[in-house]
Design a protein around this motif. Sequence first.
Motif, PDB file in Angstrom:
ATOM      1  N   CYS B 296       0.868  -1.160   0.000  1.00 53.57           N
ATOM      2  CA  CYS B 296       0.000   0.000   0.000  1.00 53.57           C
ATOM      3  C   CYS B 296       0.914   1.222   0.000  1.00 53.57           C
ATOM      4  CB  CYS B 296      -0.853  -0.057   1.260  1.00 53.57           C
ATOM      5  SG  CYS B 296      -2.188   1.098   1.238  1.00 53.57           S
ATOM      6  N   ARG B 297       0.824   2.038  -1.026  1.00 54.61           N
ATOM      7  CA  ARG B 297       1.762   3.154  -1.132  1.00 54.61           C
ATOM      8  C   ARG B 297       1.183   4.428  -0.526  1.00 54.61           C
ATOM      9  NH1 ARG B 297       3.191   2.959  -7.258  1.00 54.61           N
ATOM     10  NH2 ARG B 297       1.015   2.387  -7.332  1.00 54.61           N
ATOM     11  N   GLY B 298       1.939   5.021   0.388  1.00 49.02           N
ATOM     12  CA  GLY B 298       1.469   6.217   1.086  1.00 49.02           C
ATOM     13  C   GLY B 298       1.748   7.472   0.288  1.00 49.02           C
ATOM     14  N   GLY B 299       0.959   8.492   0.541  1.00 49.77           N
ATOM     15  CA  GLY B 299       1.074   9.737  -0.218  1.00 49.77           C
ATOM     16  C   GLY B 299       2.040  10.742   0.379  1.00 49.77           C
ATOM     17  N   GLY B 300       2.755  10.345   1.420  1.00 54.71           N
ATOM     18  CA  GLY B 300       3.793  11.236   1.940  1.00 54.71           C
ATOM     19  C   GLY B 300       3.384  12.095   3.112  1.00 54.71           C
ATOM     20  N   ALA B 301       2.264  11.769   3.778  1.00 59.73           N
ATOM     21  CA  ALA B 301       1.901  12.528   4.976  1.00 59.73           C
ATOM     22  C   ALA B 301       2.653  11.943   6.167  1.00 59.73           C
ATOM     23  CB  ALA B 301       0.405  12.462   5.210  1.00 59.73           C
ATOM     24  N   PHE B 302       3.375  12.806   6.882  1.00 60.82           N
ATOM     25  CA  PHE B 302       4.168  12.375   8.038  1.00 60.82           C
ATOM     26  C   PHE B 302       3.289  11.658   9.063  1.00 60.82           C
ATOM     27  CE2 PHE B 302       5.969  13.634  12.263  1.00 60.82           C
ATOM     28  CZ  PHE B 302       7.182  12.984  12.167  1.00 60.82           C
ATOM     29  N   VAL B 303       2.080  12.181   9.266  1.00 60.54           N
ATOM     30  CA  VAL B 303       1.208  11.649  10.310  1.00 60.54           C
ATOM     31  C   VAL B 303       0.766  10.212   9.999  1.00 60.54           C
ATOM     32  CG1 VAL B 303      -1.006  12.474   9.407  1.00 60.54           C
ATOM     33  CG2 VAL B 303      -0.677  12.306  11.875  1.00 60.54           C
ATOM     34  N   TYR B 465      12.533  25.459  14.048  1.00 62.99           N
ATOM     35  CA  TYR B 465      12.485  24.685  12.799  1.00 62.99           C
ATOM     36  C   TYR B 465      11.707  23.375  12.972  1.00 62.99           C
ATOM     37  CZ  TYR B 465      13.756  21.413   9.234  1.00 62.99           C
ATOM     38  OH  TYR B 465      13.665  20.454   8.256  1.00 62.99           O
ATOM     39  N   PHE B 466      12.048  22.626  14.035  1.00 68.50           N
ATOM     40  CA  PHE B 466      11.374  21.332  14.220  1.00 68.50           C
ATOM     41  C   PHE B 466       9.877  21.513  14.477  1.00 68.50           C
ATOM     42  CE2 PHE B 466      15.653  19.469  15.325  1.00 68.50           C
ATOM     43  CZ  PHE B 466      15.705  18.693  14.191  1.00 68.50           C
ATOM     44  N   LEU B 467       9.542  22.554  15.249  1.00 69.61           N
ATOM     45  CA  LEU B 467       8.128  22.785  15.517  1.00 69.61           C
ATOM     46  C   LEU B 467       7.394  23.184  14.243  1.00 69.61           C
ATOM     47  CD1 LEU B 467       6.128  22.713  17.894  1.00 69.61           C
ATOM     48  CD2 LEU B 467       6.345  25.181  18.010  1.00 69.61           C
ATOM     49  N   SER B 468       8.067  23.945  13.380  1.00 64.92           N
ATOM     50  CA  SER B 468       7.387  24.321  12.135  1.00 64.92           C
ATOM     51  C   SER B 468       7.160  23.076  11.280  1.00 64.92           C
ATOM     52  CB  SER B 468       8.175  25.388  11.367  1.00 64.92           C
ATOM     53  OG  SER B 468       9.319  24.824  10.787  1.00 64.92           O
ATOM     54  N   PHE B 469       8.079  22.116  11.382  1.00 66.43           N
ATOM     55  CA  PHE B 469       7.890  20.852  10.646  1.00 66.43           C
ATOM     56  C   PHE B 469       6.670  20.095  11.180  1.00 66.43           C
ATOM     57  CE2 PHE B 469       8.392  16.278  10.250  1.00 66.43           C
ATOM     58  CZ  PHE B 469       8.636  16.127   8.895  1.00 66.43           C
ATOM     59  N   THR B 470       6.631  19.881  12.506  1.00 65.94           N
ATOM     60  CA  THR B 470       5.519  19.103  13.063  1.00 65.94           C
ATOM     61  C   THR B 470       4.190  19.850  12.879  1.00 65.94           C
ATOM     62  OG1 THR B 470       6.340  19.871  15.196  1.00 65.94           O
ATOM     63  CG2 THR B 470       6.604  17.561  14.730  1.00 65.94           C
ATOM     64  N   GLN B 471       4.241  21.192  12.906  1.00 69.17           N
ATOM     65  CA  GLN B 471       3.029  21.967  12.677  1.00 69.17           C
ATOM     66  C   GLN B 471       2.499  21.753  11.267  1.00 69.17           C
ATOM     67  OE1 GLN B 471       0.673  24.760  13.619  1.00 69.17           O
ATOM     68  NE2 GLN B 471       0.808  22.940  14.853  1.00 69.17           N
ATOM     69  N   ASP B 472       3.409  21.815  10.316  1.00 65.02           N
ATOM     70  CA  ASP B 472       3.031  21.597   8.917  1.00 65.02           C
ATOM     71  C   ASP B 472       2.471  20.208   8.705  1.00 65.02           C
ATOM     72  OD1 ASP B 472       3.442  23.887   7.616  1.00 65.02           O
ATOM     73  OD2 ASP B 472       5.332  23.334   6.651  1.00 65.02           O
ATOM     74  N   GLU B 473       3.049  19.244   9.427  1.00 64.30           N
ATOM     75  CA  GLU B 473       2.674  17.856   9.201  1.00 64.30           C
ATOM     76  C   GLU B 473       1.547  17.384  10.121  1.00 64.30           C
ATOM     77  OE1 GLU B 473       3.496  15.952   6.823  1.00 64.30           O
ATOM     78  OE2 GLU B 473       5.114  17.101   5.910  1.00 64.30           O
ATOM     79  N   SER B 474       1.139  18.225  11.058  1.00 65.96           N
ATOM     80  CA  SER B 474       0.005  17.867  11.914  1.00 65.96           C
ATOM     81  C   SER B 474      -1.211  17.706  11.018  1.00 65.96           C
ATOM     82  CB  SER B 474      -0.243  19.002  12.914  1.00 65.96           C
ATOM     83  OG  SER B 474      -1.584  18.999  13.354  1.00 65.96           O
ATOM     84  N   CYS B 475      -2.076  16.723  11.335  1.00 68.56           N
ATOM     85  CA  CYS B 475      -3.261  16.560  10.492  1.00 68.56           C
ATOM     86  C   CYS B 475      -4.228  17.700  10.742  1.00 68.56           C
ATOM     87  CB  CYS B 475      -3.919  15.204  10.730  1.00 68.56           C
ATOM     88  SG  CYS B 475      -4.805  15.075  12.280  1.00 68.56           S
ATOM     89  N   GLY B 476      -4.149  18.309  11.927  1.00 60.23           N
ATOM     90  CA  GLY B 476      -5.022  19.436  12.237  1.00 60.23           C
ATOM     91  C   GLY B 476      -6.344  19.021  12.856  1.00 60.23           C
ATOM     92  N   LYS B 477      -6.466  17.734  13.197  1.00 55.90           N
ATOM     93  CA  LYS B 477      -7.753  17.271  13.725  1.00 55.90           C
ATOM     94  C   LYS B 477      -8.025  17.817  15.130  1.00 55.90           C
ATOM     95  CE  LYS B 477     -10.216  12.981  14.911  1.00 55.90           C
ATOM     96  NZ  LYS B 477     -10.257  11.522  14.721  1.00 55.90           N
ATOM     97  N   CYS B 478      -7.079  17.660  16.051  1.00 57.14           N
ATOM     98  CA  CYS B 478      -7.382  18.056  17.427  1.00 57.14           C
ATOM     99  C   CYS B 478      -6.817  19.439  17.731  1.00 57.14           C
ATOM    100  CB  CYS B 478      -6.894  16.998  18.424  1.00 57.14           C
ATOM    101  SG  CYS B 478      -5.143  17.026  18.742  1.00 57.14           S
ATOM    102  N   ILE B 479      -7.528  20.131  18.611  1.00 54.18           N
ATOM    103  CA  ILE B 479      -7.206  21.534  18.893  1.00 54.18           C
ATOM    104  C   ILE B 479      -5.846  21.721  19.588  1.00 54.18           C
ATOM    105  CG2 ILE B 479      -7.993  23.590  20.157  1.00 54.18           C
ATOM    106  CD1 ILE B 479     -10.857  22.704  19.505  1.00 54.18           C
ATOM    107  N   PRO B 480      -5.498  20.912  20.598  1.00 58.62           N
ATOM    108  CA  PRO B 480      -4.201  21.172  21.253  1.00 58.62           C
ATOM    109  C   PRO B 480      -3.029  21.161  20.285  1.00 58.62           C
ATOM    110  CG  PRO B 480      -5.492  19.648  22.558  1.00 58.62           C
ATOM    111  CD  PRO B 480      -6.223  19.820  21.258  1.00 58.62           C
ATOM    112  N   CYS B 481      -3.007  20.200  19.367  1.00 58.04           N
ATOM    113  CA  CYS B 481      -1.896  20.099  18.422  1.00 58.04           C
ATOM    114  C   CYS B 481      -1.968  21.198  17.371  1.00 58.04           C
ATOM    115  CB  CYS B 481      -1.902  18.710  17.775  1.00 58.04           C
ATOM    116  SG  CYS B 481      -0.679  18.474  16.491  1.00 58.04           S
TER     117      CYS B 481
END
Lengths: 260, 617
Positions: B296-303, B465-481
């Motif tokens: 199953c090939r993933g589309g490149g989402a970190f999450v 830098y690392f936080l901007s990475f995880t922010q970009d890659e967060s799915c955005g579902k939950c409010i705390p993240c």
Amino acid sequence: MVRINIDSKEVEANGESTLLELARKNGIEIPTLCHHQAVTPYGACRLCLVEIKKEDETKLVASCTYPVREDGITVLTQSPKVNRVRKMILEFLLARCPEVEIIQEMSAEMGIKQSRFILYDNDDCILCGLCARVCEEIIGKSAVSFTDRGPDRKVSTPFNEPSEECVGCTACAFVCPTGAIKVEEWDEIRFIEKWNTEIPLQKCAKCDMLYTPANTPGYILSKMQLPENLLRLCEKCRRKSVAESLSNYDVTSKNVIIKK
Amino acid sequence: MKKIKSPAELEKLRETLVSQNNTDKPWVTICCGTGCSASGALDVVSSFEKAIKEKNLDIDITTKVTGCHGFCEQGPLVVINPGNIFYCKVKYEDVEEIIKETLLEKKLIDRLLYVDPLSQEKVKTEDEVTFYKKQLRLLLGNNGMIDPTDLYDYLGIGGYGALNKVLQEMTPRQVIEEIKNSGLRGRGGAGFPTGIKWESSYKAEGDLKYVICNADEGDPGCFQDRSILEGNPHSVLEGMIIGAYAVDSGQGYIYVRNEYPLAVKNFSTAIEKARDYGLLGENILGSSFSFDVKICRGGGAFVCGESSALIASIEGKAGEPRDKYIHATEKGLHDKPTVLNNVKTWATVPLIIEKSAEWFSNIGTEKSKGTMIFSLTGKVNNTGLVEVPMGITLKELVFEIGGGIPGGKNIKAVQTGGPSGGCIPEKLLDLPLDYEKLIEAGSMMGSGGMIVMDENTCVVDLARYFLSFTQDESCGKCIPCREGGKQMLSILNNITQGKGQEKDLDLIREIASVMKDGSLCALGTMAPNPVLTTLQYFPDEYLAHIRDKKCPAGVCQALIEYFIDQEACNGCGRCLKVCPSEAITGHKEEPHELDQDKCIKCGACTEVCRHEAILVK
């Protein structure tokens, strides 16, 4: 049968139930913005977090998705840890959509006067996903869904184009907790701004009043076995027509049962 | 080719293969992993093929295209046998000389040998390279020996022997016990005991069960899973088949990033070959056990590396995590019991079965057994994939295997565990690397990322830098993240721009604790780690940005200024030429001047100056 303790109250759960359902059934209110009993729990807003203790372990869980399965756990719905997280979530939301009444009310209840965070120019959507879930699970359409991710996440129609799937039922607007989905009607059109979608309205076959989005009756008929003529009329005419047809019946006939 | 119908037939085939293997005959292996291929390894292969075909050579040379050796910065790597001669940075043009000098006349080509960065000595074989000396390459070691597309190569080194053993001698219960006794823990980062996970799935009720291989390696700079899949795909497949046998699963999936085309290709080939030979599919090796694997090939989402998001993605839904109060081992893929393990975990399984749990549990520390592969990158002399026994110290890793810091600079810290890991300061370099010790230090094992930082790294900028990475890659579902990460990032942006206040630091800690307690999945709970650890270990550096409006490392653009040292500058004009904003002026052979108003602080002048005349303050 599982027995647990919520806020010092002993409660019992039968079969599969979530903590939120069980608490509500027992008169214990837990705040939430992304939950609606009609659709699958989602666990996104995290306002319904509660603290559970089992044996030596303590943790925060989302009560809307947490299944009550273990006997003897203790649940605190307003512990200091819970309130700390809940308060900050509301501060985040106040910074995201300061104009929304329900968020103002909930914040005030928690004693928040002002958010410490940067205000973002945003719409009133808190991304709870109720609209998308209702459209998919109840209406069976999936006309809208989440797009993008992280800070860019939003709910929209595919490619932000006017929806071809939307039947204009506005169930999405009905479940939206913040009033972010606004519905307007003019010139025989129903317009849902958030979905960039216009739906023509249909006239009642009898009185010519505009009474429903044109494609809703057909969609409802395709899903439910109803007499075809029933949905061609507006609500008033429909009631009248049913009453008229009933008046032709012999009400003393045993075949007719009139319910109270 | 016909299907192998029994364990005995497989052993017979293996014996034939081993007996046919003539080790006296000259053979050349060329690493064609993604790293070496990018440096031109495929040209080297064609050059060998051309030379062998066109020139009437007196000797019969076999070439073999292999997987990644882990030392990609020195690629393309070529090993010449007999003699195990190790050549680095080989080019198309070198091949003729290698054939003539090394293969025919048995002479070494000096310029192709590896030069030790510290001793400056030339090294003849791979084992003598300091980068490899302290490594224990249980998983990666075979990458350089076999052609990943050739099943016979894998069989020749004992491959599928563990599967044979399991089918002949062991019950599923025994397999699970063996894995439990070995102490193997999940290599995806969380470190959950593999045997216990398998046992839960084994005990779970269900007519259909799944096993999944998580190959959605998304940490920046990490490529160990890719290297195993590219270089030794059958080891992963064999592990999955054994796992499926243990939990009674009939169907497996491997979720692999589509950005890993070679891994997808080689694993597909491995699946096909295994099916053809009866090692996968119906009635494996003639037994009653059947199991198959789909890619199953993933589309490149970190999450999507998060297990519940990965499962959602396989199901065709959006790759978003869900609450995991009911474990996947009970209700996973399509609500069926599912075992999900990382590539490295699966690849370790055959080794344990073959060599015993006892052997495995003797490697490593009390609670962390076996080896771990780290992607050693950043400001370190030797970069690449490093496989070491658990418990090795950071110091050994950076200074012995990594060969120290380039340019004689001082080490400042090491970021372990990828973008959601933590930053470990120099004073903790004696920290033994195991799951618990890393968590105690505020970091984690993660998938094995390891970025070395020297004194010129700004930790505030790093955290940002690392936080901007995880922010970009967060799915955005939950409010705390989603909202918490966004707000924390804007505070960090302010600090790096000199607009921070001291009370911001408390607010950062408060947001971090809410993200940790409230987020739905590990992406959100771990995202504050780089910020928290840098705050813990380098509070003064944050305060310098806030109070003094200075970036001590000279990185944060808003807080630094470039100057030209009038005494050091000889007016060579190199800086003047590269300056994109015409901020530097001056006559030839006279000290130049820099106009602060025009300077955009790009640092181009610093890079070209040969006289250390550009000062950053």
